[in-house]
Scaffold this active site. Sequence first.
Site, PDB file in Angstrom:
ATOM      1  N   LYS A 139       0.799  -1.223  -0.076  1.00  0.00           N
ATOM      2  CA  LYS A 139      -0.044  -0.048  -0.069  1.00  0.00           C
ATOM      3  C   LYS A 139       0.724   1.177   0.093  1.00  0.00           C
ATOM      4  CE  LYS A 139      -1.512   1.805   3.930  1.00  0.00           C
ATOM      5  NZ  LYS A 139      -1.556   3.064   4.355  1.00  0.00           N
ATOM      6  N   ASN A 140       1.646   1.335   0.863  1.00  0.00           N
ATOM      7  CA  ASN A 140       2.712   2.546   1.132  1.00  0.00           C
ATOM      8  C   ASN A 140       3.474   3.101  -0.100  1.00  0.00           C
ATOM      9  OD1 ASN A 140       1.279   2.878   3.496  1.00  0.00           O
ATOM     10  ND2 ASN A 140       3.154   2.378   4.689  1.00  0.00           N
ATOM     11  N   ARG A 179      -3.194   9.923   4.566  1.00  0.00           N
ATOM     12  CA  ARG A 179      -2.066  10.513   4.656  1.00  0.00           C
ATOM     13  C   ARG A 179      -1.342  10.679   3.410  1.00  0.00           C
ATOM     14  NH1 ARG A 179      -0.489  13.186   8.548  1.00  0.00           N
ATOM     15  NH2 ARG A 179       1.483  13.670   8.669  1.00  0.00           N
ATOM     16  N   ARG A 239       2.179  13.951  13.909  1.00  0.00           N
ATOM     17  CA  ARG A 239       2.426  13.902  12.407  1.00  0.00           C
ATOM     18  C   ARG A 239       2.448  15.176  11.930  1.00  0.00           C
ATOM     19  NH1 ARG A 239      -0.771   8.737  10.078  1.00  0.00           N
ATOM     20  NH2 ARG A 239       1.157   8.206   9.061  1.00  0.00           N
ATOM     21  N   PRO A 240       3.502  15.877  12.303  1.00  0.00           N
ATOM     22  CA  PRO A 240       3.803  17.137  11.720  1.00  0.00           C
ATOM     23  C   PRO A 240       4.544  16.909  10.426  1.00  0.00           C
ATOM     24  CG  PRO A 240       5.778  16.765  13.215  1.00  0.00           C
ATOM     25  CD  PRO A 240       4.477  15.706  13.207  1.00  0.00           C
ATOM     26  N   ILE A 241       4.503  18.026   9.433  1.00  0.00           N
ATOM     27  CA  ILE A 241       5.101  18.004   8.058  1.00  0.00           C
ATOM     28  C   ILE A 241       6.143  19.014   8.017  1.00  0.00           C
ATOM     29  CG2 ILE A 241       2.949  17.055   6.925  1.00  0.00           C
ATOM     30  CD1 ILE A 241       2.399  19.993   6.239  1.00  0.00           C
ATOM     31  N   ASP A 242       6.848  19.364   8.929  1.00  0.00           N
ATOM     32  CA  ASP A 242       7.719  20.463   8.787  1.00  0.00           C
ATOM     33  C   ASP A 242       9.141  20.139   8.028  1.00  0.00           C
ATOM     34  OD1 ASP A 242       8.054  18.724  11.411  1.00  0.00           O
ATOM     35  OD2 ASP A 242       9.831  19.578  11.555  1.00  0.00           O
ATOM     36  N   GLN A 243       9.356  18.770   7.890  1.00  0.00           N
ATOM     37  CA  GLN A 243      10.518  18.280   7.279  1.00  0.00           C
ATOM     38  C   GLN A 243      10.080  18.315   5.627  1.00  0.00           C
ATOM     39  OE1 GLN A 243      13.526  17.543   8.830  1.00  0.00           O
ATOM     40  NE2 GLN A 243      12.036  18.579  10.458  1.00  0.00           N
ATOM     41  N   ASP A 274       4.461  -0.010  12.210  1.00  0.00           N
ATOM     42  CA  ASP A 274       3.116  -0.355  11.749  1.00  0.00           C
ATOM     43  C   ASP A 274       3.017  -1.937  12.000  1.00  0.00           C
ATOM     44  OD1 ASP A 274       2.704   1.963  10.666  1.00  0.00           O
ATOM     45  OD2 ASP A 274       2.736   1.345   8.577  1.00  0.00           O
ATOM     46  N   ILE A 315       8.515   5.798  17.193  1.00  0.00           N
ATOM     47  CA  ILE A 315       8.129   6.387  16.064  1.00  0.00           C
ATOM     48  C   ILE A 315       6.985   7.640  16.090  1.00  0.00           C
ATOM     49  CG2 ILE A 315       7.748   6.550  13.707  1.00  0.00           C
ATOM     50  CD1 ILE A 315      10.322   5.164  14.199  1.00  0.00           C
ATOM     51  N   ARG A 353      -8.715   0.028   4.733  1.00  0.00           N
ATOM     52  CA  ARG A 353      -7.994   1.119   4.081  1.00  0.00           C
ATOM     53  C   ARG A 353      -6.829   0.542   3.522  1.00  0.00           C
ATOM     54  NH1 ARG A 353      -6.156   5.489   7.983  1.00  0.00           N
ATOM     55  NH2 ARG A 353      -4.750   5.451   6.326  1.00  0.00           N
TER      56      ARG A 353
HETATM   57  C1  UD1 Z   1       4.807   6.494   6.721  1.00  0.00           C
HETATM   58  C2  UD1 Z   1       3.968   5.279   6.731  1.00  0.00           C
HETATM   59  C3  UD1 Z   1       3.088   4.669   7.840  1.00  0.00           C
HETATM   60  C4  UD1 Z   1       4.409   4.279   8.616  1.00  0.00           C
HETATM   61  C5  UD1 Z   1       5.394   5.628   8.875  1.00  0.00           C
HETATM   62  C6  UD1 Z   1       6.660   5.136   9.536  1.00  0.00           C
HETATM   63  C7  UD1 Z   1       2.990   5.978   4.465  1.00  0.00           C
HETATM   64  C8  UD1 Z   1       1.720   6.476   3.564  1.00  0.00           C
HETATM   65  N1  UD1 Z   1       2.591   5.800   5.847  1.00  0.00           N
HETATM   66  O1  UD1 Z   1       4.134   7.543   7.460  1.00  0.00           O
HETATM   67  O2  UD1 Z   1       2.451   3.686   7.620  1.00  0.00           O
HETATM   68  O3  UD1 Z   1       3.768   4.198  10.144  1.00  0.00           O
HETATM   69  O4  UD1 Z   1       5.893   5.999   7.614  1.00  0.00           O
HETATM   70  O5  UD1 Z   1       7.360   3.977   9.017  1.00  0.00           O
HETATM   71  O6  UD1 Z   1       3.770   5.352   3.841  1.00  0.00           O
HETATM   72  N2  UD1 Z   1       7.988  13.738  11.479  1.00  0.00           N
HETATM   73  C9  UD1 Z   1       8.318  14.886  11.715  1.00  0.00           C
HETATM   74  N3  UD1 Z   1       8.179  15.803  10.694  1.00  0.00           N
HETATM   75  C10 UD1 Z   1       7.966  15.731   9.513  1.00  0.00           C
HETATM   76  C11 UD1 Z   1       7.387  14.248   9.011  1.00  0.00           C
HETATM   77  C12 UD1 Z   1       7.464  13.315   9.986  1.00  0.00           C
HETATM   78  O7  UD1 Z   1       8.545  15.199  12.872  1.00  0.00           O
HETATM   79  O8  UD1 Z   1       7.738  16.459   8.601  1.00  0.00           O
HETATM   80  C13 UD1 Z   1       7.902  12.715  12.406  1.00  0.00           C
HETATM   81  C14 UD1 Z   1       6.677  11.924  12.629  1.00  0.00           C
HETATM   82  O9  UD1 Z   1       5.907  12.558  13.452  1.00  0.00           O
HETATM   83  C15 UD1 Z   1       6.955  10.532  13.123  1.00  0.00           C
HETATM   84  C16 UD1 Z   1       8.477  10.249  12.384  1.00  0.00           C
HETATM   85  O10 UD1 Z   1       8.799  11.524  12.035  1.00  0.00           O
HETATM   86  O11 UD1 Z   1       7.390  10.459  14.659  1.00  0.00           O
HETATM   87  C17 UD1 Z   1       8.253   9.467  11.234  1.00  0.00           C
HETATM   88  O12 UD1 Z   1       7.195   9.774  10.357  1.00  0.00           O
HETATM   89  P1  UD1 Z   1       7.176   9.619   8.801  1.00  0.00           P
HETATM   90  O13 UD1 Z   1       8.122   8.331   8.555  1.00  0.00           O
HETATM   91  O14 UD1 Z   1       7.196  10.786   8.177  1.00  0.00           O
HETATM   92  O15 UD1 Z   1       5.627   8.814   8.713  1.00  0.00           O
HETATM   93  P2  UD1 Z   1       4.825   8.917   7.468  1.00  0.00           P
HETATM   94  O16 UD1 Z   1       5.525   9.141   6.065  1.00  0.00           O
HETATM   95  O17 UD1 Z   1       3.610   9.959   7.837  1.00  0.00           O
END
Ligand code: UD1
Length: 430
Positions: free
Chosen positions: A22-23, A93, A122-126, A305, A327, A397
């Site tokens: 899926k991912n 997501r 689940r921030p998106i700052d990165q 996961d 995580i 899902r």
């Molecule tokens: C993806 C997977 C999800 C899996 C996760 C971790 C998809 C669609 N989803 O989610 O199933 O559980 O990887 O393997 O592929 N973070 C920040 N800032 C950011 C982005 C992330 O601080 O901009 C933090 C998150 O809060 C979390 C960690 O980084 O603590 C890992 O998140 P991330 O690897 O980005 O997860 P997703 O891509 O959302």
Amino acid sequence: MESYVIRGGMSLKGEVEITGAKNAALAILAASTMTDQTVIIENMPDEADTNALIGAMNDLGVFTHRASRHTVRVNAAKERNIPVDNEGIKKIRASYYLIGALLGKYKRAKVVLPGGCAIGLRPIDQHMKGFAALGASCRIEHGFIIAEAKDLHGAHIYFDVVSVGATINIMMAATLASGQTIIENAAKEPHVVDLANFLNSMGARIKGAGTDVIRITGVEKLHGTEYAIIPDQIEAGTMMMASAVTRGDITVKGVIPKHLDSISAKLKEMGCFIQEYDDAVRVFCSGRVRSTHVKTLPYPGFPTDMQPQITVALGLSTGVSIVTESIFENRFKYVDELTSMGANIKVEGSTAIISGVEKYTGAHITAPDLRAGAALVLAGLVAEGITVVDNIHFIERGYEDFYMKLRSLGAIIEKAEDEPQIEKFRIRYA
Ligand code: UD1
């Protein structure tokens, strides 16, 4: 509202074919819109999340056609770069992968803020930091992420946290930027590598995916391709854990055993017998599993996961286990449900202390999210009596034909649409 009704107690045995990941599929679908030529994607899972993304792509004018259940043909020649916003896309997501794809192709993207499982902040700052480094201005406005650039140029990006989503998003945008991008502290998950391979098959120049430094040399255009998605590591892991939970003998087929190493290693520690083949793994478990400790980590560590599924298995072990979630900060919500089935688990912050019990007992419970939902179904498979799991739309899902696959392994499980159907099942299997 649909539910699964389960009569526990069957030991699951047999072979089960694993679906495309899926991912990986979500990233690859988004990336398939980055060319105006036709892309054929094989091994595409037929799940709510992938179908929601396809629906959003259709809303943008992207042509998609399911040539067969698992083959999708995509052509984005008539794509319009309008705001991405529909009911389906708000729930997932990976909607944010369209930012990287649209920004790369048109230098502008406007996408509704992502949904997905409520397992933490689940921030998106990165993601934003990466886009900004490539020369885009990014802002969040009225519930949308807007990214725009005059020109995208290569950059040296160092992620503060290992993020699958940010790595994927920046890889897409950087593919169509000028010059070289280096991503440091990149995620190494199998689906990051799968997306890189897919983009390379479209003419991208990406090196190092699967290590923590990815180098991308921008290209002007991408072209059509034909590509098969990797098998789903988490679906395979869930089935392997189903074997441990039910003291079964399950062979997951059509998998890449290397992707399952961290799961196989834990199952061995728990006393299960693991046999690896070229593209299959057999998990045989007799008797109660042994306790062990688990800490979730980015790949190649134990996947977050799979945390709920292994917790369900360890809940029945002979000793005390500690599971640490490193995580996501809010990923033990399902423990209350499991406790109502007789589990003895104490959660302190990001740690669960699990004292193994001899058995679970059936209860009426609710799936709080995708993976925890699947894990609670595993608990129901071994519980004494009947378990009803509500909110199974979460599970659907990301698992294709979940309950049918479990049935093919000997589980007594049905889908019920309402209370009378649940009652009928109860009478039949009381
Ligand atoms: C993806 C997977 C999800 C899996 C996760 C971790 C998809 C669609 N989803 O989610 O199933 O559980 O990887 O393997 O592929 N973070 C920040 N800032 C950011 C982005 C992330 O601080 O901009 C933090 C998150 O809060 C979390 C960690 O980084 O603590 C890992 O998140 P991330 O690897 O980005 O997860 P997703 O891509 O959302």
